[in-house]
Design an enzyme around this catalytic site. Sequence first.
Site, PDB file in Angstrom:
ATOM      1  CE1 TYR A 398      -4.061   2.076   0.908  1.00  0.00           C
ATOM      2  CE2 TYR A 398      -2.343   3.463   1.857  1.00  0.00           C
ATOM      3  CZ  TYR A 398      -3.644   3.309   1.407  1.00  0.00           C
ATOM      4  OH  TYR A 398      -4.529   4.354   1.454  1.00  0.00           O
ATOM      5  CG  PHE A 477      -9.150   9.174   6.764  1.00  0.00           C
ATOM      6  CD1 PHE A 477      -9.410  10.414   6.177  1.00  0.00           C
ATOM      7  CD2 PHE A 477      -9.057   8.057   5.945  1.00  0.00           C
ATOM      8  CE1 PHE A 477      -9.582  10.513   4.792  1.00  0.00           C
ATOM      9  CE2 PHE A 477      -9.234   8.167   4.574  1.00  0.00           C
ATOM     10  CZ  PHE A 477      -9.480   9.414   3.989  1.00  0.00           C
ATOM     11  CD  GLU A 478      -3.487   7.451   2.710  1.00  0.00           C
ATOM     12  OE1 GLU A 478      -3.206   6.664   1.807  1.00  0.00           O
ATOM     13  OE2 GLU A 478      -3.357   8.701   2.610  1.00  0.00           O
ATOM     14  CD  GLN A 479      -0.091  10.735  10.152  1.00  0.00           C
ATOM     15  OE1 GLN A 479      -0.177  11.677   9.387  1.00  0.00           O
ATOM     16  NE2 GLN A 479       0.341  10.852  11.387  1.00  0.00           N
ATOM     17  CB  ALA A 482      -1.031   3.689   7.499  1.00  0.00           C
TER      18      ALA A 482
END
Length: 565
Positions: A398, A477-479, A482
């Site tokens: 990803y 939110f992606e951070q 992850a």
Amino acid sequence: MTPRSHQIQEIHKMLGQLFIFLFLISPSHSCLLSDKKAEETLVPYGEPFFVRCPLEPPKSNNSYNITWFINGSNTEISTNLQARIHQNSNYLKFFPARLEDSGFYLCVYRDTKECRQEVLEVNVFQNDNGLCYKEEALYTYRHFRDKSLVIECPFVTEYVDAATAQFHWFKECQPLNMTTDKYLITNQLLSITDVIPQDNGHYTCVTSFIHNGTNYNISRSIANTIQELPLTANLKPNILYPTDNFIDAELGTSVTVTCAALLSRNLDLIWRYNDSFISDYSDDGRVIDGILQYEAVKDGEKVECRNITFSSVKEEDYGLRFYCYADSISAYSQAFFILKRPGPNLQGLLIAIFVTAAFLIISTIIIIKLFKVDLVLWYRSSCFSHPHQNDGKMYDAYIMYPKNAIGNSAYDMDLFVLKLLPEVLEKQCAYKLFIFGRDDLPGQAIADLVDEAISQSRRLIIVLGQVSNESNLGVDFEQKIAMYDALIRNEIKVILIEMEKITDCTFMPESIKYIRQKQGVVRWKGTFTEASLSPNTRFWKNIRYRMPPAPRHSDKDLDYISTEN
């Protein structure tokens, strides 16, 4: 002895001393004179007697000459074997000895290297009145009381063959009763059984000797003393060394072995071989029996030592037993050693093996450290590798990167993520990547999409660049998702890529700082050219090393660009 005989002897001594003085100042003699006191030899009147020159060389020296002189005369003693007094080889011989023969004699030794001389005093004596011996000339034997004892007729083997000569024995000048079992004569030995204190006394042995048709008697008188055994007489001596052991000895080298035993009363150490004295072992004198020494100390007790020296070890010395006998009155101990060839020197071999092994280990560690990436990639491409792709996951990695960069940084970041990563990792290495903004579908819930994509990925690649604030790394939110998977659930491994060296980490999220400090980063140093698309450059090898094993057919079916960066 009569007064006249005594006067004659005194005159001879005075003449002998004068003879020595005259000989020393004589210019015709330049030999080295021994500084030892003149050795006195007692010679029985009326009997043949041989005086041996003490300057006799070793057996190996045959080119020498010994000459005898008498009473200050520069004239050699006759070599005529018919003369009453004559010299024969190393001996001065009297046939027979007379009172007027008493005096000083000079033995001169010469060879090709040196000349030496030594004075000997000859004292011809008569037996004491009414006796068959003279008290001052008695040989002395001391024995500890035992069931039997043996007395030897001393110094007769130079005159007669003891095996064939006939000996007669007397005690206090009276013949022994040989009809009983108490006495037994064997060669020059007298054996006495059932020993009692009365066996003390003066013994005389007599044998015959023929020279030039004249029969002479040879007699020796002995004072025999029997003592009681001490309480410790039957204790065996304690030999400390040798210990029936083998000793390494190189052929041709010199070897010295010491026999050591705790010192006890009347202890004697003797080296033997085959029941013979060690001096009889070799004819060339290379095996030497040392003298007794008492220098060593063990636990407060003195140790008696005697050496045996092989000046040059020969082949015939190997495998033989050389015994040390420690004789203490009625008890004795023995121990032996055996010379053997030394085995191979394993010490040098072991050192070589150790150094070689250490060198190989260090070299292997260095090679692995330097070429770890290449070795892992080679192994993955070999037939021994078994890639595990059946883990149920859809993506190999990803890709997360800052999406709000501006200017050239934004262009370079997009070019690297959207162009180079797919070109190398997907097209050439057969990896499957998920790039947000490229692989998502319109209308999907972004949070669910990111969470699902990350959970379906085997690696998380985070591309870092110079940012002005922490929001530039990616959407919040992606951070968070992850980092949660990477740090909390620990289900995904992270690969950090720096587009350029980051010097200011002020706005970098703490989670990224932690990962960066823990596992390091892979820094992009290339240029956006055709050469940078080769998976065999150092940068792409480092990325491939951190990625999961790719399908093996990728290395065969795809056309790689082999130019190094």
